[in-house]
Each structure stands twice: as structure tokens, then as C-alpha cells.
Design a protein around this motif. Structure first.
Motif, mmCIF file in Angstrom:
data_model
loop_
_atom_site.group_PDB
_atom_site.id
_atom_site.type_symbol
_atom_site.label_atom_id
_atom_site.label_comp_id
_atom_site.label_asym_id
_atom_site.label_seq_id
_atom_site.Cartn_x
_atom_site.Cartn_y
_atom_site.Cartn_z
ATOM 1 N N LYS A 74 54.101 -34.497 -23.844
ATOM 2 C CA LYS A 74 53.248 -33.313 -23.956
ATOM 3 C C LYS A 74 53.599 -32.486 -25.183
ATOM 4 O O LYS A 74 52.725 -31.878 -25.816
ATOM 5 C CB LYS A 74 53.360 -32.467 -22.694
ATOM 6 C CG LYS A 74 52.528 -31.189 -22.740
ATOM 7 C CD LYS A 74 52.619 -30.397 -21.454
ATOM 8 C CE LYS A 74 51.747 -29.143 -21.540
ATOM 9 N NZ LYS A 74 51.766 -28.383 -20.263
ATOM 10 N N ASP A 123 51.745 -32.981 -28.260
ATOM 11 C CA ASP A 123 50.436 -32.335 -28.258
ATOM 12 C C ASP A 123 50.565 -30.849 -28.570
ATOM 13 O O ASP A 123 49.933 -30.331 -29.495
ATOM 14 C CB ASP A 123 49.778 -32.553 -26.895
ATOM 15 C CG ASP A 123 48.378 -31.973 -26.811
ATOM 16 O OD1 ASP A 123 47.774 -31.692 -27.868
ATOM 17 O OD2 ASP A 123 47.877 -31.802 -25.688
ATOM 18 N N THR A 124 51.428 -30.157 -27.820
ATOM 19 C CA THR A 124 51.509 -28.706 -27.977
ATOM 20 C C THR A 124 52.061 -28.280 -29.326
ATOM 21 O O THR A 124 51.747 -27.195 -29.817
ATOM 22 C CB THR A 124 52.364 -28.095 -26.855
ATOM 23 O OG1 THR A 124 53.672 -28.684 -26.877
ATOM 24 C CG2 THR A 124 51.727 -28.331 -25.492
ATOM 25 N N ALA A 164 50.685 -34.599 -32.521
ATOM 26 C CA ALA A 164 49.847 -35.737 -32.142
ATOM 27 C C ALA A 164 48.587 -35.825 -32.990
ATOM 28 O O ALA A 164 48.100 -36.916 -33.292
ATOM 29 C CB ALA A 164 49.491 -35.660 -30.661
ATOM 30 N N VAL A 186 50.508 -34.193 -20.153
ATOM 31 C CA VAL A 186 49.593 -33.962 -21.271
ATOM 32 C C VAL A 186 48.317 -33.276 -20.826
ATOM 33 O O VAL A 186 47.838 -32.339 -21.480
ATOM 34 C CB VAL A 186 49.265 -35.299 -21.973
ATOM 35 C CG1 VAL A 186 48.122 -35.137 -22.968
ATOM 36 C CG2 VAL A 186 50.503 -35.847 -22.687
ATOM 37 N N LEU A 215 47.854 -39.203 -23.780
ATOM 38 C CA LEU A 215 47.834 -38.691 -25.144
ATOM 39 C C LEU A 215 46.865 -39.486 -26.008
ATOM 40 O O LEU A 215 46.128 -38.915 -26.823
ATOM 41 C CB LEU A 215 49.244 -38.754 -25.738
ATOM 42 C CG LEU A 215 49.441 -38.012 -27.057
ATOM 43 C CD1 LEU A 215 49.404 -36.499 -26.825
ATOM 44 C CD2 LEU A 215 50.753 -38.407 -27.717
ATOM 45 N N LYS A 259 43.366 -38.473 -25.466
ATOM 46 C CA LYS A 259 43.045 -37.197 -26.117
ATOM 47 C C LYS A 259 42.936 -37.347 -27.625
ATOM 48 O O LYS A 259 42.159 -36.627 -28.275
ATOM 49 C CB LYS A 259 44.111 -36.163 -25.754
ATOM 50 C CG LYS A 259 43.769 -34.745 -26.194
ATOM 51 C CD LYS A 259 44.737 -33.730 -25.591
ATOM 52 C CE LYS A 259 44.334 -32.309 -25.971
ATOM 53 N NZ LYS A 259 45.234 -31.303 -25.355
ATOM 54 N N TYR A 260 43.716 -38.275 -28.191
ATOM 55 C CA TYR A 260 43.724 -38.505 -29.637
ATOM 56 C C TYR A 260 43.467 -39.988 -29.902
ATOM 57 O O TYR A 260 44.403 -40.767 -30.114
ATOM 58 C CB TYR A 260 45.063 -38.077 -30.242
ATOM 59 C CG TYR A 260 45.366 -36.606 -30.057
ATOM 60 C CD1 TYR A 260 44.817 -35.646 -30.893
ATOM 61 C CD2 TYR A 260 46.196 -36.183 -29.018
ATOM 62 C CE1 TYR A 260 45.083 -34.299 -30.717
ATOM 63 C CE2 TYR A 260 46.466 -34.833 -28.833
ATOM 64 C CZ TYR A 260 45.904 -33.899 -29.679
ATOM 65 O OH TYR A 260 46.166 -32.568 -29.497
#
Length: 769
Positions: free
Chosen positions: A362, A365-366, A370, A428, A449, A452-453
Motif C-alpha cells: 500500500k 501507492d500512498t 506506484a 491497497v 496494485l 489500480k496501475y
């Protein structure tokens, strides 16, 4: 000069297991009466459905029964819900619901069905809403739940000759009516021999003799492989070449459509013929790579090498197999496997970061990383010391002694990989693992992840400093290489994870990893981890191992699978283990070590008495070492060997290496006498701190920038600590170097060292725009 896994942190017994058992025992075991569908035959496993309740609220249960005298380990159940029924509240198993279709995996405690026993009292149960009725299409491990033999598909009808040439017969037919299972494919037979197969209702039989009569029949196969009855036979006669001696004209305007790293779409304008054009043959160089029917003026070629120029031509063929002249030659260069013409960012995510570092997928991401990374290297996978295969399914830490020659034997962390149930706060997408799923832990988070990407690729890194001991063994013979490579591809690319506390299973990790990263430290050299096996033959065997990975990855088909390697900066290690003239025929990327040039080491076994740069771009003019290391010296070694710069990244450390009690002198302690490794971020990692931890721990440390060598270091004062690390300044300067040399990009060891808002990652990303 190394990077590798740190010792695993001890973990407490999993609460998930205890909670599961309590929940199972606490379940109210109500008597099940009402609608029941019994098993009829004695297959290996059968499943009986029972229900309780009525109206629009009821409970359904499937009791799995083992009809044999041997325990069956693992089962999968699937069925279709009656119209108007929806289900929820799954117990003693996990379910994937897609419309009316439900696929069930067992919980870990009822996955094994004992001989001549059932899953009772822990059978899969669901809560239903809607009209009470039995599910249909029930399958247990792919076979009918009632144990009865499968009804095969019916014979296809309407078989007809669609076309003939001098050497081919094309047939078409009506779709066969399914039996118990859907029709998956068709086979064309001549006598008892299958001569063609197709997933559609047409097929072409090749390699026939001209002007000859042949008899064919067609049958269907279902998704379980059950063959249906043969169709009525049909006779077809191949074309007589004597009836046509004039070839077609050449196709024109051959041009490219969509191009990826491994595919090229080709289009062309039609040829003409005095009778008819029967087909088009597509050639790459002098090799025929595809044939398409006359009515089709396009094809997409797959399995091509990335970043490679390919020459294509097309020829038309008539029914007599007269070939036309070639079309215009079209040169197409496939895209790069990574980078796509820009600059690539590769970052290592360490398996053990979820412990002391508290760094989760995660955080990629934050922190914003990513969105900027192209490839994530997941570190590390180990080699089984007994079977010499890829190792997972165990949770066993390394020993605390870094000089122990057996430190990494049998070590691994299936708990972090795919066993641990992460909380919603650690996930995530903000959704907690359920604790029963077949895929949990870091692997499940990587899957989220990537969703999301979609641009992100993830590779599994094999080896590292502590896990490289048995690379020499797995690379030694052709048989050993084939066995090892297959095991790694099965485990990580196909996703067949070993069972671990209810997690794992065949295919559960499929689609997570986009390739393999080889971190053999170091072939042909005794300078690896103590106890590592090595030999002078490692250099040739390393090339053969890389080639074997490329061959088996390509054989999978589909999208191009990445093959990368972590390679040394030391010219002597390059010469000892890496044949630069050969390995780049197979490697997509080499991530050159750009750090650990100097350091004290956690046990002061390295260079404890002299503080020096660990990641300098150029050789420092003040170095006391002859032929000292630098990024530029390493890169030039590869370029001088003819390696394409677009296959090279340089490594960036997101951590520092430090010494203590460093004497004043030189340029603020540079190259001065020291007294061992400085205290580290973790007790067992003396001399090492992540960047964020370093700048937070020493806010008053004076930071210096050596513009000649392009290196950053910090000094706390005479007799204090001296740290070598990368910061925004040095990363910016190195990014300029990457651009000037035309390199592919940068690699990061490792992502948890960055600040929470991704300062270093942002700097690298901005520098490579």
C-alpha cells in the motif's frame, strides 16, 4: 558490494488459525432436512446438496464425500444458481460469484477429505434469497457431483467442403449440441487419425497430396476432454496443379498497424489471380511465420523479440500453390520491453518490509511511487537446497550470523508472500483479507496494485545476497537448468503456489508476476555470501541458465514475459560470471549495481576502518583504493562490450552506509579512519539506515556534495558518524548521466527507504522526464 534479504523477523502464531477453529466449533450444527439431491455413483469425490428453510430465505449446503480408501487433498466446487436466487454468508469455504455461477474453494481445515468420509460437520454452506430450488450444473473437481458418467457432445452436422487447394482441404460444419459440458473444440479425423483441430466450426487439413480424394469426419470435445460421436463422413479432392500454372500478382502496400514489445499487426492490399487467390503467406526474413485465407488482408504476429527490427514480406498463393512475387519489404521495430522509448524506473519491494519496516505494498501507492514505477522487483525467492527448485510454502528465517555459510538454507516467508491476512488499513484498496482466501499477503496486494496501475509490471527476484548459494548447482547441467526453470515458472508465472495454512494452490497467483529477475551474487566468484557454491564454469552455465529461462518463458505464449538480472559493477565479477556478448540475446534488462562500493558491513567484516563512498558516479580522485569502483566505470564496461545502453539501468540506493568514530580530516571525514559500522536502523543491520530514517535520526548532520565524484555524504563532526547515501542532488545528477549515456533508466534498492511522500522517487522521476 551486495544486496540481499535481511533476516526474517520472528512472528507470533497466527491468530487467524485459532479464530477459524473457534468459529467452526461454535457453528450451530442444525439438522438438515428438506430438499436433497443425493449422490448416485462412486466417483473419487461426489457432492450432495441439502437445503433448509423455505420461501425467500433459506440455507444451502454441499456435503463433499470421498468414496475411495485414500484421503483426497483439495477440492473445488462449482454450480449454477436457480433463476432469481442470490447468495451470501458463505461458511466453511470461500466463493466467487459471477452472476448465477458460483465457484467454491474449501477452507484450509476441510480441504482434505478423509478416506470413505465427508466434509461433515464443516461442509460449505451459503445463505440464499429467492425461490427455494437446487442448484444445477454441479461439478466437484470438474466432474459431475452425482458421480455419473458425463454425456458427451452430439456429432456435428452439416459438414461441408469450404475450399480445396493442391495441398489443403478446408471444412466447415454446424456447431455440435453440447452434452453435460460445453463444447470446447473440434477434431477432424481421417480414418482414426486426427489431422486437424479447431476451436471454431471450421478447420483446414494441410500437407495433402495434389489431385487426390480424401475422406474426413468431424467430432466435438467438451471442456472436460470427453469426445463426441463422429459426423457423417465427407469426401474432398485436392486441386490439380495442372489446371492452373499462372501465379498471382504480388500483394501491395504492406504496412504496420499496432506494434507492441512482442507483437506486430500487418496489413496489405489484395493480390489478383487469373482464377482465384487461395491464401497469403507472411514471411519474417526467409521464414514463413503465418498463413491467412484469401479474404483476410491482415494478421497479428506474436512472440517477437522486443526492441528488435524485423523484416516482413507477404506472398499470395493460388489454389495450385503457385506463389506470387513478394510484396514490398517492411521493417518494423518492436517496442522495448520496459521503457517504451522513455526512461524506466525499477524498484525493489522487499518481502520482509512488512515487519520491522512496516512498509506495505500500500505504501507504494500512498507515496506516489506506484504511479511512477515501471517494474517492481519482489525480493526474494529462494532455491530449495535439496530439490534444487524454486522454494516457497515455508516460513523459516535466516540465521542471525551473516557469516554462517548455511544462513539462508531452506529459508522463506510464505506468511508474508501469500499467507498473512492484511487489515483494511494495510490494504491497497482498503478491503481487508478475509483470512480464508487462497491468496493473501503481499501477493494479493500486488494483484490489487496492478489493477489500480495497469502499466505496472511485477517480476519475482530469485536469489539475492543470502539466497544465491545454490545457483551454481541449478545451472550446472542442462537437466538441472530445465528442472529449476520449470519449477520457477510453474510457481510464479503460472501461479502454482504450495499449500500454506489454507492459502496457495494451483494457479492462485497467476497473473501477478510478469517475469523473472535473476539475482545471482556472484557466478564464477568466491566473493559472494560465505558458503556459496561457485565454479569457473559458472560463466558459461549462467548464460545457459538465462537462455533456458528465455526459452521457457517464450514458450508460454501470450504477452512477453520479462527476463531481467541484477548484474555487478565490479569489472572482475563481470568477467568471471557474465558473458556480455551472449546474455543480452535473452535478457531484457540488466540492473547494474550502483551502490555498496564501500561499507563496514553489519559484522565489520568488510571495510570497517575507512569511511568511503558507496554510490559515487565517478571514481573519486581522493580514493585510497587502486582501480576503485564507480557507476561510470561499470557502465562503460558494458558499453565497451557492445551492450545496447537501452538494456541497462543503474542502481540507486534509498539507504545509507555509515561508520562511527570517524576521524576528522580530508574533506569532512571523507576516506578517514573509522572504528567500525555506525549503529543501524535495526539492531542486526549495523551500518545501514534507510534514507528517511537516516535524515530523521541525524537532523544536525552536515550534508556534503562531492561534485567531482558525484556523491553525497553526511558527517556529524570529528570522531562522529560518517554516512554515504543518495539524496535529491546526487539523484538529479545521476539522472542527467542516464540521459547523456542513453541508458534505459534507474533501479532502486529498496523502496521502503524513501520518505513517506516519496521525495527520492519523485526526484528520480522528474530527472528522467
Amino acid at each position: 558490494m551486495s544486496t540481499g534479504p535481511q533476516p526474517l523477523r520472528p512472528t507470533s502464531p497466527s491468530r487467524r488459525v485459532i479464530t477459524a477453529l473457534i468459529a467452526a466449533v461454535a457453528l450451530l450444527l442444525t439438522g438438515m432436512t428438506g430438499l436433497a439431491v443425493p449422490a448416485h455413483a462412486a466417483g473419487e469425490l461426489t457432492a450432495e446438496f441439502r437445503s433448509t428453510g423455505s420461501g425467500t430465505s433459506w440455507t444451502g449446503t454441499f456435503i463433499v464425500k470421498n468414496n475411495t480408501s485414500t484421503a483426497v487433498n483439495g477440492w473445488s466446487l462449482e454450480f449454477d444458481l436457480p433463476t432469481g436466487v442470490s447468495i451470501s454468508g458463505h461458511t466453511h469455504g470461500t466463493a466467487t460469484v459471477n452472476g448465477p455461477h458460483v465457484v467454491v474453494a474449501p477452507a484450509y481445515y476441510n480441504a482434505t477429505v478423509r478416506a470413505n468420509s465427508t466434509t461433515e460437520p464443516y461442509s460449505y454452506t451459503f445463505q440464499a434469497s429467492g425461490p427455494l430450488g437446487p442448484p444445477t450444473g454441479c461439478l466437484i473437481n470438474g466432474d459431475k457431483c452425482d458421480g455419473s458418467p458425463a454425456i458427451p457432445p452430439q456429432a456435428p452436422t452439416g459438414v461441408a467442403v469450404a475450399d480445396t487447394t493442391a495441398h489443403t482441404v478446408s471444412l466447415r460444419w454446424n456447431a455440435a449440441t453440447r452434452g453435460d459440458f460445453p463444447v470446447a473444440s473440434y477434431e477432424v479425423l481421417r480414418g482414426e487419425t486426427v489431422v486437424a483441430a479447431s476451436a471454431t466450426t471450421e478447420a483446414t487439413v494441410n500437407d495433402l497430396q495434389p489431385a487426390t480424394a480424401y475422406q474426413f469426419a468431424v467430432r466435438a470435445r467438451d471442456t472436460r476432454g470427453n469426445p463426441g460421436a463422429l459426423s457423417a463422413p465427407i469426401t474432398a479432392t485436392t486441386f490439380d496443379p495442372a489446371d492452373d500454372t499462372v501465379p498471382p500478382t504480388a500483394p501491395t502496400s504492406l504496412r504496420a498497424g499496432t506494434v507492441t514489445e512482442s507483437t506486430v499487426q500487418l496489413n496489405w492490399d489484395a493480390a489478383t489471380d487469373d482464377q482465384r487467390v487461395a491464401a497469403y503467406d507472411v514471411h519474417r526474413g526467409s521464414t514463413k511465420v503465418a498463413t491467412v485465407p484469401a479474404g483476410t488482408l491482415t494478421t497479428t504476429l506474436t512472440g517477437l523479440a522486443p526492441a528488435t527490427a524485423h523484416d516482413f514480406t507477404v506472398r499470395a498463393r493460388d489454389a495450385a500453390d503457385n506463389a506470387s512475387p513478394a510484396s514490398n519489404t517492411l521493417r518494423v521495430t518492436t517496442k522495448e520491453a520496459v521503457g517504451d522509448g522513455g526512461y524506466a524506473k525499477v524498484g525493489y519491494f522487499v518481502q520482509w518490509g512488512v515487519y520491522g519496516r512496516q512498509y506495505f505494498v500500500k505504501n507504494l501507492d500512498t507515496s506516489g511511487a506506484a504511479a511512477k514505477l515501471d517494474v517492481i522487483n519482489y525480493a526474494f525467492a529462494n532455491i530449495d537446497p535439496v530439490n534444487l527448485t524454486c522454494l516457497n510454502g515455508v516460513t523459516k528465517g535466516t540465521t542471525q550470523n551473516p557469516q554462517d555459510p548455511n544462513q539462508g538454507d531452506g529459508a522463506g516467508d510464505a506468511e508474508a508472500d501469500y499467507g498473512r491476512a492484511f487489515t483494511a488499513a494495510q490494504s491497497v484498496d482498503g478491503v481487508a483479507d478475509d483470512g480464508w482466501g487462497k491468496l493473501r499477503g503481499n501477493f494479493n496486494q500486488l494483484r490489487k496494485l496492478k489493477a489500480k496501475y495497469p502499466h505496472l509490471k511485477v517480476v519475482i527476484s530469485l536469489g539475492g545476497w543470502t539466497y544465491s548459494k545454490y545457483f551454481s548447482d541449478v545451472a550446472r547441467t542442462d537437466a538441472a537448468r530445465q528442472k529449476f526453470v520449470k519449477s520457477c515458472i510453474d510457481m510464479y508465472i503460472k501461479g502454482d503456489l504450495p499449500e500454506y495454512l489454507g492459502a496457495g494452490g494451483k494457479g492462485v497467483a497467476a497473473g501477478i508476476f510478469d517475469g523473472i529477475d535473476l539475482d545471482w551474487e556472484w557466478p564464477g566468484s568466491p566473493d559472494g555470501h560465505p558458503g556459496n557454491h561457485w565454479s569457473p564454469e559458472d560463466r558459461a552455465n549462467n548464460t545457459a541458465l538465462i537462455a533456458e529461462f528465455r526459452e521457457q518463458l517464450d514458450a508460454l505464449g501470450g504477452d512477453h514475459k520479462l527476463l531481467t538480472a541484477f548484474t555487478p559493477a565490479d569489472p572482475d565479477k563481470i568477467e568471471a560470471g557474465w558473458d556480455l556478448s551472449q546474455i543480452f540475446k535473452y535478457l531484457d534488462v540488466a540492473n547494474i549495481q550502483g551502490y555498496d562500493f564501500h561499507g563496514a558491513g553489519s559484522d565489520n567484516s568488510w571495510e570497517p576502518n575507512t569511511a568511503g563512498h558507496q554510490a559515487n558516479l565517478h571514481v573519486d580522485e581522493q580514493t585510497p583504493y587502486a582501480n576503485d569502483f564507480s557507476i561510470d566505470r561499470a557502465v562503460q564496461t558494458y558499453l565497451d562490450a557492445g551492450v545496447s545502453p537501452r538494456k541497462l539501468t543503474i542502481g540507486f540506493p534509498f539507504y545509507g552506509r555509515g561508520w562511527q568514530q570517524v576521524e576528522d580530516g580530508g574533506a569532512a571525514g571523507e576516506w578517514q579512519r573509522a572504528n567500525g559500522a555506525a549503529p543501524g536502523q535495526f539492531q542486526e543491520e549495523a551500518g545501514t539506515r534507510g534514507y528517511q530514517n537516516l535524515i530523521s535520526s541525524y537532523p544536525n548532520m552536515t550534508v556534503h556534495h562531492d561534485t567531482q565524484s558525484v556523491s553525497t555524504y553526511g558527517y556529524t563532526g570529528p570522531g562522529g558518524q560518517w554516512w554515504s547515501f543518495d539524496d535529491a542532488w546526487s539523484i538529479t545528477e545521476k539522472a542527467k548521466y542516464i540521459k547523456a549515456k542513453g541508458l534505459l533508466g534507474g533501479m532502486i534498492w529498496e523502496m521502503s527507504g524513501d520518505t513517506p511522500n516519496g521525495l527520492l522517487m519523485n526526484t528520480l522521476n522528474n530527472g528522467l522526464r
